[in-house]
Motif scaffolding. Structure first.
Motif, PDB file in Angstrom:
ATOM      1  N   SER A  15       0.876  -1.173   0.000  1.00 25.62           N
ATOM      2  CA  SER A  15       0.000   0.000   0.000  1.00 25.62           C
ATOM      3  C   SER A  15       0.908   1.216   0.000  1.00 25.62           C
ATOM      4  CB  SER A  15      -0.867   0.021   1.258  1.00 25.62           C
ATOM      5  OG  SER A  15      -1.688  -1.106   1.306  1.00 25.62           O
ATOM      6  N   ILE A  16       0.561   2.210  -0.794  1.00 31.96           N
ATOM      7  CA  ILE A  16       1.417   3.383  -0.939  1.00 31.96           C
ATOM      8  C   ILE A  16       0.577   4.638  -0.821  1.00 31.96           C
ATOM      9  CG2 ILE A  16       2.911   4.645  -2.549  1.00 31.96           C
ATOM     10  CD1 ILE A  16       3.733   1.832  -3.600  1.00 31.96           C
ATOM     11  N   GLU A  17       1.100   5.593  -0.085  1.00 35.04           N
ATOM     12  CA  GLU A  17       0.502   6.926  -0.002  1.00 35.04           C
ATOM     13  C   GLU A  17       1.464   7.890  -0.683  1.00 35.04           C
ATOM     14  OE1 GLU A  17      -0.075   8.155   4.020  1.00 35.04           O
ATOM     15  OE2 GLU A  17      -1.616   6.660   4.406  1.00 35.04           O
ATOM     16  N   ILE A  18       0.947   8.665  -1.618  1.00 35.02           N
ATOM     17  CA  ILE A  18       1.739   9.686  -2.287  1.00 35.02           C
ATOM     18  C   ILE A  18       1.433  11.024  -1.610  1.00 35.02           C
ATOM     19  CG2 ILE A  18       2.186  10.878  -4.472  1.00 35.02           C
ATOM     20  CD1 ILE A  18       2.981   7.906  -4.495  1.00 35.02           C
ATOM     21  N   HIS A  19       2.455  11.699  -1.164  1.00 39.54           N
ATOM     22  CA  HIS A  19       2.346  13.036  -0.588  1.00 39.54           C
ATOM     23  C   HIS A  19       3.116  13.985  -1.507  1.00 39.54           C
ATOM     24  CE1 HIS A  19       0.792  11.693   3.416  1.00 39.54           C
ATOM     25  NE2 HIS A  19       1.303  10.561   2.971  1.00 39.54           N
ATOM     26  N   GLN A  20       3.055  15.260  -1.219  1.00 39.91           N
ATOM     27  CA  GLN A  20       3.708  16.233  -2.096  1.00 39.91           C
ATOM     28  C   GLN A  20       5.211  16.007  -2.205  1.00 39.91           C
ATOM     29  OE1 GLN A  20       2.928  20.320  -1.162  1.00 39.91           O
ATOM     30  NE2 GLN A  20       4.217  21.069  -2.820  1.00 39.91           N
ATOM     31  N   HIS A  21       5.884  15.748  -1.078  1.00 37.73           N
ATOM     32  CA  HIS A  21       7.345  15.652  -1.079  1.00 37.73           C
ATOM     33  C   HIS A  21       7.887  14.272  -0.721  1.00 37.73           C
ATOM     34  CE1 HIS A  21       7.597  19.899  -1.771  1.00 37.73           C
ATOM     35  NE2 HIS A  21       6.872  20.153  -0.690  1.00 37.73           N
ATOM     36  N   TYR A  22       7.013  13.340  -0.465  1.00 33.80           N
ATOM     37  CA  TYR A  22       7.460  11.991  -0.110  1.00 33.80           C
ATOM     38  C   TYR A  22       6.355  10.989  -0.388  1.00 33.80           C
ATOM     39  CZ  TYR A  22       4.958  13.159   4.223  1.00 33.80           C
ATOM     40  OH  TYR A  22       4.014  13.559   5.133  1.00 33.80           O
ATOM     41  N   GLU A 124      13.519  20.505   1.643  1.00 33.69           N
ATOM     42  CA  GLU A 124      13.737  21.944   1.840  1.00 33.69           C
ATOM     43  C   GLU A 124      15.210  22.313   1.637  1.00 33.69           C
ATOM     44  OE1 GLU A 124      13.545  24.975   5.578  1.00 33.69           O
ATOM     45  OE2 GLU A 124      11.828  23.639   5.334  1.00 33.69           O
ATOM     46  N   ASP A 125      16.110  21.525   2.215  1.00 30.97           N
ATOM     47  CA  ASP A 125      17.545  21.790   2.061  1.00 30.97           C
ATOM     48  C   ASP A 125      17.966  21.695   0.597  1.00 30.97           C
ATOM     49  OD1 ASP A 125      17.668  22.107   4.797  1.00 30.97           O
ATOM     50  OD2 ASP A 125      18.668  20.190   5.172  1.00 30.97           O
ATOM     51  N   PHE A 126      17.431  20.700  -0.116  1.00 32.63           N
ATOM     52  CA  PHE A 126      17.742  20.535  -1.533  1.00 32.63           C
ATOM     53  C   PHE A 126      17.265  21.748  -2.326  1.00 32.63           C
ATOM     54  CE2 PHE A 126      16.579  19.373  -5.838  1.00 32.63           C
ATOM     55  CZ  PHE A 126      17.738  18.750  -6.284  1.00 32.63           C
ATOM     56  N   ASN A 127      16.041  22.182  -2.059  1.00 28.63           N
ATOM     57  CA  ASN A 127      15.480  23.313  -2.796  1.00 28.63           C
ATOM     58  C   ASN A 127      16.243  24.608  -2.516  1.00 28.63           C
ATOM     59  OD1 ASN A 127      13.537  21.824  -4.155  1.00 28.63           O
ATOM     60  ND2 ASN A 127      12.018  22.098  -2.539  1.00 28.63           N
TER      61      ASN A 127
END
Length: 130
Positions: A15-22, A124-127
């Motif tokens: 089962s997978i949940e897709i979120h905006q950043h993860y 956030e650090d990457f961006n």
């Protein structure tokens, strides 16, 4: 603002949940996670995170095994890290072992919220640096 679920996906093995950043994956009990499973996960990466940074979170509520050599695959440069949420010391120790195979950031946690915060900080650090 609390990140919301973009999409829930049911595969025959997870089962997978897709979120905006993860994304958060929960693999089925007793599964031997091998290359075909990884390819299905990569299709999800491609569909939902193509061209943007993200983190993969493994929610280890169930016991399963993963071929640690699969963690050596580095084809997804925008995969900033893997977080593993553990519910036992044995699971945590397995994650520490798996960490030695992954060339990027890989951290085990005992709490989902701490793992999500870590994931958001990586993005956030990457961006900020790009």
């Amino acid at each position: 603002m609390k990140p919301s679920i973009v999409k829930k996906i049911k595969l025959d093995f997870a089962s997978i949940e897709i979120h905006q950043h993860y994304m958060i994956s929960q693999i089925k009990e007793g599964l031997d996670f091998e290359q075909p499973h990884l390819e299905a996960i990569y299709e999800i990466f491609e569909t939902y995170f193509s061209g943007r940074p993200f983190v993969s979170i493994a929610d280890r509520k169930n016991d399963y095994t993963i071929n640690p050599n699969l963690l050596k695959d580095t084809r997804y440069k925008n995969l900033l890290g893997i977080g593993v949420v553990c519910y036992s010391e044995a699971s945590y120790n397995n994650a520490l072992f798996e960490k030695t195979f992954f060339k990027g950031k890989f951290e085990p946690f005992y709490e989902m919220e701490a793992c999500k915060e870590w994931a958001l900080q990586l993005v956030e650090d990457f961006n900020k640096s790009n």
